[in-house]
Design a protein around this motif. Structure first.
Motif, PDB file in Angstrom:
ATOM      1  N   VAL A 186       1.054  -1.300   0.250  1.00 17.53           N
ATOM      2  CA  VAL A 186      -0.155  -0.148  -0.069  1.00 17.53           C
ATOM      3  C   VAL A 186       0.752   1.154   0.071  1.00 17.53           C
ATOM      4  O   VAL A 186       0.387   2.196  -0.576  1.00 17.53           O
ATOM      5  CB  VAL A 186      -1.108  -0.108   1.281  1.00 17.53           C
ATOM      6  N   TRP A 187       2.093   1.121   0.505  1.00 13.65           N
ATOM      7  CA  TRP A 187       2.830   2.467   1.051  1.00 13.65           C
ATOM      8  C   TRP A 187       4.055   2.403   0.144  1.00 13.65           C
ATOM      9  O   TRP A 187       4.885   3.252   0.696  1.00 13.65           O
ATOM     10  CB  TRP A 187       2.840   2.736   2.334  1.00 13.65           C
ATOM     11  N   SER A 188       4.162   1.594  -0.910  1.00 12.36           N
ATOM     12  CA  SER A 188       5.490   1.684  -1.379  1.00 12.36           C
ATOM     13  C   SER A 188       5.962   3.037  -2.154  1.00 12.36           C
ATOM     14  O   SER A 188       7.106   3.433  -2.351  1.00 12.36           O
ATOM     15  CB  SER A 188       5.583   0.492  -2.618  1.00 12.36           C
ATOM     16  N   LYS A 189       5.008   3.802  -2.519  1.00  7.75           N
ATOM     17  CA  LYS A 189       4.969   4.837  -3.191  1.00  7.75           C
ATOM     18  C   LYS A 189       5.045   6.221  -2.295  1.00  7.75           C
ATOM     19  O   LYS A 189       5.149   7.268  -2.746  1.00  7.75           O
ATOM     20  CB  LYS A 189       4.028   5.302  -4.456  1.00  7.75           C
ATOM     21  N   GLY A 190       4.977   5.905  -1.008  1.00  4.34           N
ATOM     22  CA  GLY A 190       4.614   7.082  -0.060  1.00  4.34           C
ATOM     23  C   GLY A 190       3.104   7.500  -0.005  1.00  4.34           C
ATOM     24  O   GLY A 190       2.376   6.616  -0.539  1.00  4.34           O
ATOM     25  N   THR A 191       3.166   8.747   0.400  1.00  6.75           N
ATOM     26  CA  THR A 191       1.661   9.220   0.540  1.00  6.75           C
ATOM     27  C   THR A 191       1.412  10.314  -0.310  1.00  6.75           C
ATOM     28  O   THR A 191       2.684  11.208  -0.502  1.00  6.75           O
ATOM     29  CB  THR A 191       1.190   9.678   1.705  1.00  6.75           C
ATOM     30  N   SER A 192       0.419  10.670  -0.976  1.00  4.67           N
ATOM     31  CA  SER A 192       0.424  11.945  -1.954  1.00  4.67           C
ATOM     32  C   SER A 192      -0.658  13.093  -1.574  1.00  4.67           C
ATOM     33  O   SER A 192      -0.431  13.949  -1.672  1.00  4.67           O
ATOM     34  CB  SER A 192      -0.054  11.598  -3.360  1.00  4.67           C
ATOM     35  N   THR A 193      -1.579  12.551  -0.476  1.00  5.74           N
ATOM     36  CA  THR A 193      -2.351  13.394  -0.115  1.00  5.74           C
ATOM     37  C   THR A 193      -2.437  13.555   1.486  1.00  5.74           C
ATOM     38  O   THR A 193      -1.878  12.433   2.064  1.00  5.74           O
ATOM     39  CB  THR A 193      -3.970  13.210  -0.457  1.00  5.74           C
ATOM     40  N   ARG A 194      -2.884  14.542   1.911  1.00  2.62           N
ATOM     41  CA  ARG A 194      -2.956  14.556   3.496  1.00  2.62           C
ATOM     42  C   ARG A 194      -3.920  13.529   4.121  1.00  2.62           C
ATOM     43  O   ARG A 194      -3.537  12.861   5.193  1.00  2.62           O
ATOM     44  CB  ARG A 194      -3.703  16.020   3.892  1.00  2.62           C
ATOM     45  N   GLU A 195      -5.033  13.118   3.340  1.00  6.03           N
ATOM     46  CA  GLU A 195      -5.726  11.940   3.794  1.00  6.03           C
ATOM     47  C   GLU A 195      -5.021  10.594   3.775  1.00  6.03           C
ATOM     48  O   GLU A 195      -5.072   9.882   4.690  1.00  6.03           O
ATOM     49  CB  GLU A 195      -6.951  11.932   2.592  1.00  6.03           C
ATOM     50  N   ASP A 196      -4.138  10.612   2.854  1.00 11.12           N
ATOM     51  CA  ASP A 196      -3.261   9.340   2.640  1.00 11.12           C
ATOM     52  C   ASP A 196      -2.478   9.239   4.024  1.00 11.12           C
ATOM     53  O   ASP A 196      -2.114   8.248   4.607  1.00 11.12           O
ATOM     54  CB  ASP A 196      -2.583   9.537   1.273  1.00 11.12           C
TER      55      ASP A 196
END
Lengths: 472, 314
Positions: free
Chosen positions: B121-131
């Motif tokens: 799920v998190w291999s690409k990090g997060t892009s939004t605050r919700e994420d």
């Protein structure tokens, strides 16, 4: 190539008796339900972390071995014969090893040629005349068996060094019982869960004389990066013994100790899953960091039992394999119950000539290879590969043996297009302690998942199945 | 038990605790930076997040500016930051694998599932605050599950105690670091001029150790700096306070000492630190200097780590 023996169906449409209940169940079970259970099984394997590392595979250092949910079933009668044959074979292997490192009757009787032993890199001169506790060399043997017809089990390979796969035998059963309780209720399947107890008992029974009455057993692993690391930790856990790495052990005054939070503690028996070459940098490879400096001198002093013993590779070597029927007869005076695959020894000119003339139909194996690497499967190979092998064979004939392409038996297996027959083999595990030899009913069934493929090795994309021995 | 096993258990607990602490730090920082400028002042909260995590120097070798994106990425996902959340979970899993025999299946499952989720799920990090919020929750829940399954399933033997030692040592270090970075807002009573800026700084301190509600229960007062300090340093009822960590460290070391029939320098050193905490009060600490007090504590705490390692783990 002959038509493969089908373990489920008799030609003409009838079912073999052991499979009748399974066939009925399969008919009642919708294919979606089967697919759902298959996915669930995969999830379970992943969560428990039952993985296998594949060397040289940069993408996945840990991989799942595909698991097929359709069990492979054998009748109790078939198993009884197999069990007898396995015990016989392992008894002979042990006697052979003792003889090779002591009196060498077998060489004097010219059953096995001298140079096959003395020029063999897996022969360990360090073991000459060395007494091993209780005269047991192969405490754990994994004998690879294939079936070619209703009556014959054939030994494909003896694994007498550090055979792996037993964790899959045990975990496959656990997962099957969890996913298919109804199917179990309809069969009487002989349990395999006693294996860890039997193994521990066997290991404790071979403790050296200098051990206390409660010998300490430890399992020596090369570490988390080893392909079979999961199995090492699984077994240590089931046996309730420490899983040690070389750096956890230290030799003092020819005794082996492990470093614990309470200081040094003596170890009496090591179930080692580290190859001979890496056991002791003072005796074998000096560059190895996996082993324990001084281990071999503690061994020579009789203060530690190594299971399997050092130097057992000479018994499972493919060059020796072809002599096994004679070896069984020589030591036991009995006819071998399990057959060998007819084998051409390329070191013998007559055999080599035959092999070179028939490369297209034969399987050619490296004498010292393992894991399905470096072999030629004639009928499946391209012309270029065959020619390349021909050159290799001419250059170094003693490095190879050849066997006919066996029609390994098939079992029904889940595939993308529904149930279909796939080739299988079987690796039962034979345990030898000071007093007795035991085999838990079953073993690891490996299955070649690709249609028509005969290669069942996990490093080559093979899968596994639960193996059921019916208790009749 | 094997020294190596004890060492792995100890570090495993430290890594999980550290991952949770980093997630809390990011969470608290996000809250403060979301406030209107008048409440926050000119301090760069992302800078102080880096400082409390102890990675400011290495951060600036790779980034120009401490802004939300850079800092979140560095603290959470960066492969170049040895103590990023990702690396903590990776290391925790590697340690777990090598001591599987000493873990209960629930503990292994927690770490292994977290590791799988991290990759899937998190291999690409997060892009939004919700994420990001989801990610931080995932990390905190992993730590809760790990702690809970250890508490509920482990035998109360040396394996458990060594793992608790790692947890409390790491926790004490984390709490001390927060205080150290924020000590300037914890000024002595008479010098204090209350304002919204300080108020949010204090509440962010409490949030990062999950103690805001606890504060109100204990003191039934508005936020006051010396009480915040009192809670985090001396109040033995708050699980993340220095006093509580040392109560636990002393107890676990005693349990090991009794089980092995032998006490040693680790037991003595831990008792020494606990006694000092027991006999301190905030007036003395302020007079001595909060910064100096915390600095000494951090040094003493890491010295305990070294002593434990020498006495048991190698």
């Amino acid at each position: 190539m002959a038509v493969a023996f089908d373990e489920m169906n008799i030609p003409g449409g009838d079912l073999r008796p052991a499979y009748q209940e399974l066939a009925r169940w399969l008919k009642e079970t919708p294919s979606e339900a089967l697919e759902y259970r298959r996915q669930e099984a995969e999830l379970l394997f992943r969560r428990i972390g039952i993985t296998f590392a594949v060397y040289g595979d940069a993408e996945a250092t840990e991989r799942l071995i595909p698991f097929d949910v359709i069990p492979r079933i054998m009748s109790g009668k078939e198993w009884a014969l197999l069990e007898k044959g396995l015990k016989q074979r392992v008894r002979a292997l042990n006697m052979f090893l003792r003889d090779i490192y002591h009196g060498r009757e077998v060489l004097r009787a010219e059953i096995v040629p001298d140079d096959l032993i003395f020029q063999n890199p897996v022969f360990r001169p360090e073991m000459n005349g060395q007494q091993v506790p209780h005269d047991v060399y192969v405490h754990i043997a994994g004998i690879d068996i294939v079936r070619v017809d209703a009556n014959d089990f054939i030994v494909l390979e003896d694994n007498a060094r550090t055979p792996s796969g037993v964790s899959y035998m045990l975990e496959n059963r656990e997962i099957m019982m969890r996913l298919f309780p109804d199917l179990f209720a309809r069969h009487r399947v002989a349990p395999v869960e006693r294996y860890p107890d039997e193994l521990l008992a066997a290991l404790r029974s071979v403790a050296p004389l200098s051990a206390s009455s409660e010998p300490t057993v430890a399992l020596l692993t090369p570490g988390v990066y080893n392909s079979a690391y999961y199995e090492h930790s699984f077994l240590a856990d089931k046996l309730g013994i420490e899983l040690v790495e070389g750096r956890d052990l230290i030799v003092k005054n020819n005794e082996v100790f492990m470093r614990t939070t309470e200081g040094l503690k003596r170890v009496d028996v090591i179930y080692r899953r580290v190859d001979d070459d890496f056991l002791d940098p003072l005796t074998f490879r000096p560059d190895s960091v996996l082993g324990v400096p001084g281990l071999m001198s503690a061994y020579a002093a009789g203060n530690i039992t190594l299971a399997n013993a050092v130097g057992t590779g000479i018994a499972d070597d493919k060059a020796i394999y072809s002599y096994m029927p004679d070896i069984v007869k020589f030591y036991l005076g009995e006819e071998p119950i399990l057959k060998n695959v007819p084998t051409w020894r390329c070191r013998e000119p007559k055999d080599l000539a035959y092999v070179l003339d028939n490369l297209g139909e034969l399987v050619v194996k490296e004498v010292h290879g393992s894991g399905g690497y470096g072999m030629l499967i004639g009928p499946a190979a391209t012309k270029a590969t065959i020619e390349a092998f021909r050159e290799k064979l001419k250059r170094e004939p003693e490095g190879f043996i050849a066997q006919p392409t066996l029609a390994l038996s098939t079992c029904p297996t889940c595939t993308a297009s529904g149930l279909a027959p796939r080739h299988v083999d079987l690796r039962p595990f034979v345990l030898t302690g000071s007093k007795r030899t035991t085999v838990v009913p079953g073993g690891l069934t490996r299955v070649a998942l690709k249609e028509g493929s005969l290669v069942v090795n996990s490093s080559q994309g093979g899968g596994t199945k639960d193996t059921w021995i019916l208790d009749e | 038990m094997l020294s190596r096993t004890a060492e792995n258990l100890y570090w495993l607990a430290r890594y999980v605790e550290r991952a949770e602490y980093l997630a809390r730090t990011i969470d608290a920082t996000l809250r403060v930076t979301a406030l209107p400028a008048a409440y926050v002042g000119k301090t760069n909260e992302w800078d102080s997040a880096l400082l409390t995590a102890g990675v400011a120097a290495s951060f600036y070798q790779q980034y120009e500016e401490a802004n939300e994106n850079n800092v979140v990425d560095y603290l959470s996902f960066s492969a170049n930051n040895p103590s990023s959340i990702r690396n903590c979970i990776e290391a925790a899993r590697l340690n777990s694998r090598s001591v599987r025999t000493a873990l209960t299946s629930e503990m292994w499952d927690t770490i292994n599932s977290a590791w799988i989720e991290l990759q899937e799920v998190w291999s690409k990090g997060t892009s939004t605050r919700e994420d990001l919020a989801k990610f931080l929750r995932f990390v905190q829940e992993t730590s809760l599950r790990f702690d809970g399954s250890a508490y509920r399933t482990m035998l109360r033997n040396d394996a458990y105690w060594f793992s608790r030692l790692g947890l409390h040592l790491e926790r004490a270090d984390n709490t001390a670091r927060i205080l150290d970075v924020k000590y300037h807002v914890l000024l002595p009573e008479e010098e204090h001029v209350g304002g919204p800026l300080d108020f949010y700084q204090w509440s962010s301190i409490l949030r990062s150790v999950s103690a805001l509600t606890a504060y109100h229960w204990v003191y039934r007062e508005t936020l006051k700096p010396w009480l915040v300090a009192d809670l985090l340093i001396l109040n033995g009822t708050l699980p993340r306070s220095l006093a509580s960590c040392y109560d636990n460290l002393v107890r676990n070391l005693d349990q090991i000492g009794v089980a092995y029939g032998r006490q040693g320098p680790a037991q003595r050193h831990a008792r020494g630190i606990r006694n000092r905490l027991e006999h301190s009060n905030m007036t003395d600490i302020f007079q001595h200097g909060v910064h100096e007090f915390i600095q000494e504590f951090i040094a003493d705490n890491s010295r305990l780590g070294e002593i434990i390692t020498k006495q048991y783990l190698i």
